[in-house]
Design a protein around this motif. Structure first.
Motif, PDB file in Angstrom:
ATOM      1  N   LEU A  18      67.779 114.090  88.380  1.00 37.15           N
ATOM      2  CA  LEU A  18      69.181 113.941  88.766  1.00 37.15           C
ATOM      3  C   LEU A  18      70.002 113.141  87.751  1.00 37.15           C
ATOM      4  CD1 LEU A  18      68.778 113.223  92.593  1.00 37.15           C
ATOM      5  CD2 LEU A  18      69.368 115.392  91.476  1.00 37.15           C
ATOM      6  N   GLY A  19      69.338 112.580  86.737  1.00 34.49           N
ATOM      7  CA  GLY A  19      70.051 111.792  85.739  1.00 34.49           C
ATOM      8  C   GLY A  19      70.569 110.482  86.282  1.00 34.49           C
ATOM      9  N   LEU A  20      69.734 109.803  87.098  1.00 31.39           N
ATOM     10  CA  LEU A  20      70.097 108.516  87.684  1.00 31.39           C
ATOM     11  C   LEU A  20      69.241 107.410  87.076  1.00 31.39           C
ATOM     12  CD1 LEU A  20      70.310 109.529  91.461  1.00 31.39           C
ATOM     13  CD2 LEU A  20      72.210 109.229  89.860  1.00 31.39           C
ATOM     14  N   PRO A  21      69.728 106.179  87.069  1.00 27.85           N
ATOM     15  CA  PRO A  21      68.873 105.068  86.638  1.00 27.85           C
ATOM     16  C   PRO A  21      67.740 104.853  87.641  1.00 27.85           C
ATOM     17  CG  PRO A  21      70.970 104.248  87.468  1.00 27.85           C
ATOM     18  CD  PRO A  21      71.092 105.738  87.409  1.00 27.85           C
ATOM     19  N   PHE A  22      66.623 104.350  87.142  1.00 27.18           N
ATOM     20  CA  PHE A  22      65.411 104.211  87.948  1.00 27.18           C
ATOM     21  C   PHE A  22      64.904 102.784  87.875  1.00 27.18           C
ATOM     22  CE2 PHE A  22      60.634 104.551  87.953  1.00 27.18           C
ATOM     23  CZ  PHE A  22      60.497 104.777  89.314  1.00 27.18           C
ATOM     24  N   ALA A  23      64.525 102.230  89.035  1.00 27.74           N
ATOM     25  CA  ALA A  23      63.935 100.893  89.100  1.00 27.74           C
ATOM     26  C   ALA A  23      62.546 101.003  89.711  1.00 27.74           C
ATOM     27  CB  ALA A  23      64.811  99.959  89.925  1.00 27.74           C
ATOM     28  N   PHE A  24      61.540 100.527  88.986  1.00 23.66           N
ATOM     29  CA  PHE A  24      60.167 100.610  89.475  1.00 23.66           C
ATOM     30  C   PHE A  24      59.720  99.267  90.045  1.00 23.66           C
ATOM     31  CE2 PHE A  24      55.573 100.257  89.134  1.00 23.66           C
ATOM     32  CZ  PHE A  24      55.184 101.386  89.833  1.00 23.66           C
ATOM     33  N   ALA A  25      59.039  99.320  91.193  1.00 23.69           N
ATOM     34  CA  ALA A  25      58.615  98.110  91.908  1.00 23.69           C
ATOM     35  C   ALA A  25      57.306  97.568  91.352  1.00 23.69           C
ATOM     36  CB  ALA A  25      58.485  98.418  93.394  1.00 23.69           C
ATOM     37  N   GLY A  26      57.353  97.110  90.121  1.00 24.57           N
ATOM     38  CA  GLY A  26      56.161  96.546  89.512  1.00 24.57           C
ATOM     39  C   GLY A  26      55.723  95.244  90.142  1.00 24.57           C
ATOM     40  N   GLN A  27      56.591  94.614  90.934  1.00 23.63           N
ATOM     41  CA  GLN A  27      56.240  93.343  91.562  1.00 23.63           C
ATOM     42  C   GLN A  27      55.152  93.499  92.618  1.00 23.63           C
ATOM     43  OE1 GLN A  27      59.112  94.920  92.016  1.00 23.63           O
ATOM     44  NE2 GLN A  27      59.796  94.780  94.138  1.00 23.63           N
ATOM     45  N   PHE A  28      54.939  94.736  93.123  1.00 24.27           N
ATOM     46  CA  PHE A  28      53.833  94.925  94.066  1.00 24.27           C
ATOM     47  C   PHE A  28      53.056  96.221  93.843  1.00 24.27           C
ATOM     48  CE2 PHE A  28      57.501  96.780  96.342  1.00 24.27           C
ATOM     49  CZ  PHE A  28      57.004  98.031  96.677  1.00 24.27           C
TER      50      PHE A  28
ATOM     51  N   PRO B  90      77.545 102.901  91.396  1.00 21.46           N
ATOM     52  CA  PRO B  90      76.333 103.354  90.710  1.00 21.46           C
ATOM     53  C   PRO B  90      75.156 103.463  91.673  1.00 21.46           C
ATOM     54  CG  PRO B  90      77.407 101.589  89.490  1.00 21.46           C
ATOM     55  CD  PRO B  90      78.077 101.655  90.831  1.00 21.46           C
ATOM     56  N   ILE B  91      74.496 104.620  91.664  1.00 23.60           N
ATOM     57  CA  ILE B  91      73.317 104.841  92.490  1.00 23.60           C
ATOM     58  C   ILE B  91      72.074 104.738  91.624  1.00 23.60           C
ATOM     59  CG2 ILE B  91      72.056 106.563  93.841  1.00 23.60           C
ATOM     60  CD1 ILE B  91      74.674 107.588  94.906  1.00 23.60           C
ATOM     61  N   TRP B  92      71.124 103.928  92.079  1.00 24.20           N
ATOM     62  CA  TRP B  92      69.814 103.804  91.464  1.00 24.20           C
ATOM     63  C   TRP B  92      68.781 104.327  92.456  1.00 24.20           C
ATOM     64  CZ3 TRP B  92      68.452 100.498  87.065  1.00 24.20           C
ATOM     65  CH2 TRP B  92      69.568  99.898  86.441  1.00 24.20           C
ATOM     66  N   LEU B  93      67.707 104.918  91.955  1.00 23.35           N
ATOM     67  CA  LEU B  93      66.565 105.225  92.798  1.00 23.35           C
ATOM     68  C   LEU B  93      65.464 104.214  92.520  1.00 23.35           C
ATOM     69  CD1 LEU B  93      66.229 109.105  92.987  1.00 23.35           C
ATOM     70  CD2 LEU B  93      67.707 107.541  94.262  1.00 23.35           C
ATOM     71  N   LEU B  94      64.853 103.735  93.596  1.00 28.58           N
ATOM     72  CA  LEU B  94      63.773 102.765  93.510  1.00 28.58           C
ATOM     73  C   LEU B  94      62.472 103.448  93.897  1.00 28.58           C
ATOM     74  CD1 LEU B  94      66.400 101.088  93.755  1.00 28.58           C
ATOM     75  CD2 LEU B  94      65.137  99.467  95.156  1.00 28.58           C
ATOM     76  N   GLY B  95      61.382 103.011  93.304  1.00 30.36           N
ATOM     77  CA  GLY B  95      60.111 103.624  93.650  1.00 30.36           C
ATOM     78  C   GLY B  95      58.930 102.767  93.258  1.00 30.36           C
ATOM     79  N   SER B  96      57.791 103.034  93.926  1.00 28.86           N
ATOM     80  CA  SER B  96      56.532 102.377  93.594  1.00 28.86           C
ATOM     81  C   SER B  96      55.467 103.409  93.224  1.00 28.86           C
ATOM     82  CB  SER B  96      56.044 101.533  94.779  1.00 28.86           C
ATOM     83  OG  SER B  96      55.921 102.329  95.953  1.00 28.86           O
ATOM     84  N   SER B  97      55.918 104.666  93.011  1.00 28.38           N
ATOM     85  CA  SER B  97      55.022 105.740  92.587  1.00 28.38           C
ATOM     86  C   SER B  97      55.825 106.686  91.703  1.00 28.38           C
ATOM     87  CB  SER B  97      54.453 106.475  93.806  1.00 28.38           C
ATOM     88  OG  SER B  97      55.487 107.151  94.507  1.00 28.38           O
ATOM     89  N   THR B  98      55.339 107.898  91.524  1.00 24.87           N
ATOM     90  CA  THR B  98      56.019 108.831  90.622  1.00 24.87           C
ATOM     91  C   THR B  98      57.042 109.713  91.335  1.00 24.87           C
ATOM     92  OG1 THR B  98      54.211 110.430  90.889  1.00 24.87           O
ATOM     93  CG2 THR B  98      54.066 108.892  89.031  1.00 24.87           C
ATOM     94  N   PHE B  99      57.105 109.699  92.676  1.00 27.95           N
ATOM     95  CA  PHE B  99      58.016 110.595  93.393  1.00 27.95           C
ATOM     96  C   PHE B  99      59.465 110.315  93.016  1.00 27.95           C
ATOM     97  CE2 PHE B  99      60.887 111.597  96.843  1.00 27.95           C
ATOM     98  CZ  PHE B  99      60.513 112.878  97.206  1.00 27.95           C
ATOM     99  N   SER B 100      59.923 109.083  93.226  1.00 24.70           N
ATOM    100  CA  SER B 100      61.313 108.751  92.911  1.00 24.70           C
ATOM    101  C   SER B 100      61.561 108.749  91.413  1.00 24.70           C
ATOM    102  CB  SER B 100      61.691 107.402  93.515  1.00 24.70           C
ATOM    103  OG  SER B 100      61.744 107.482  94.929  1.00 24.70           O
TER     104      SER B 100
END
Length: 333
Positions: A182-192, A165-175
């Motif tokens: 692309l229909g992938l799960p997304f993880a947002f870096a709310g910790q920083f 499984p591929i996830w994309l990570l991001g701290s903005s709106t780009f990822s």
């Protein structure tokens, strides 16, 4: 109090406590992964950072193999691999190897930031632009994981045809936009990066198109959490992380410091504002209070999972915080 069913996972930065060595941090990570597994956490992710004396997970896929080999059920993943630092073929081979050894337990979370300072990024990337080629590299990586086509000369062995499984990570709106398209799960870096949290999650959902991997949007939110039997102790434990960020903005990051009784004596007003803004939204307090904070956060964001960083200096207190957080989540749900 009722809320939707939300999974809890662990984001471990493999912190090196002051007075310890990277080897100690790696052993601490395995102990925490085993504790998380026994407590009911769904995933245990480690992140790629370089040239940082306070973080021991630079060789992320190697650390993942160590953690997967020392646990039985919990999913082990990268939160994340900074893809522009690597050739896609290398990542396909590394994660194909992990998936072959620990089938059904490996997650590949990908980011496009360097995970380090500019000079170290230059040493890693050898002149590549800062993340500009990320979509192209991602496409190449996904082709390497796909079933080989007739006549295909370049293959990831192992890797080709494996369902990692591929996830994309991001701290903005780009990822967020890219993972949705692309229909992938997304993880947002709310910790920083709490300021962009709601905008990124909305962008992800607005741009989501179903894929073979995912039929509906699936978002995970990174947060910091410090849970203890009392409010005062929880805030005391959180001062280690606050000091670490203070050192970072002053340009002298280092090992994770022990907590202090009076954090206010250590920073100037503008430094306090910078640290507290970066760490805004941190869950902190006793279990009853944190349960309410969890309910409010889940209601505001609608995420399916939370992945939690708890940079606590004392390892038994760190384990206890994760146990109390799980207790708070179960009471809430």
């Amino acid at each position: 109090m009722a809320a939707q069913a939300v999974s809890l996972s662990v984001l471990d930065l493999c912190p090196v406590p002051q007075g310890s060595k990277p080897a100690d941090a790696l052993h601490n990570s395995l102990a925490l992964a085993r504790h998380a597994e026994s407590t009911g956490y769904r995933r245990f992710w480690v992140a790629e950072h370089h040239n940082m004396t306070g973080i021991a997970s630079a060789a992320t896929s190697v650390v993942m193999g160590y953690l997967a080999g020392g646990t039985e059920r919990i999913r082990i993943g990268s939160g994340g691999i900074m893809l522009p630092n690597h050739a896609p073929l290398q990542i396909a081979e590394q994660f194909g190897t992990l998936e072959s050894l620990y089938p059904g337990r490996i997650d590949l979370g990908l980011g496009r930031a360097p995970g380090t300072d500019p000079a170290t990024a230059q040493a890693l990337r050898r002149g590549r632009a800062d993340g500009e080629d990320f979509p192209h590299m991602l496409e190449e990586l996904r082709r390497l994981f796909a079933e080989p086509q007739p006549g295909q000369r370049l293959r990831a062995v192992p890797g080709a045809g494996l369902e990692v499984p591929i996830w994309l990570l991001g701290s903005s709106t780009f990822s967020a936009q890219l993972s949705g398209r692309l229909g992938l799960p997304f993880a947002f870096a709310g910790q920083f990066s709490p300021d962009y949290m709601l905008a990124a999650l909305r962008t992800y959902r607005d741009n989501f198109e179903p894929s073979a991997q995912l039929q509906a949007p699936h978002a995970m939110l990174g947060i910091n959490a410090y849970v203890a039997p009392s409010r005062d102790e929880a805030h005391y434990l959180a001062t280690s992380h606050q000091q670490a960020f203070l050192k970072l903005i002053r340009g002298n990051p280092g090992p994770l410091p022990p907590p202090v009784d009076d954090i206010e004596a250590l920073w100037q007003p503008h430094e306090r504002h910078s640290v507290m803004s970066t760490l805004a939204g941190t869950l902190v307090g006793e279990p009853v209070t944190v349960a309410q904070q969890l309910a409010d956060l889940i209601d505001r964001t609608g995420v399916q999972e939370l992945i939690v960083n708890s940079s606590i200096y004392d390892q038994p207190m760190r384990h206890r915080s994760y146990s109390l957080l799980m207790q708070a989540m179960r009471e809430m749900q």
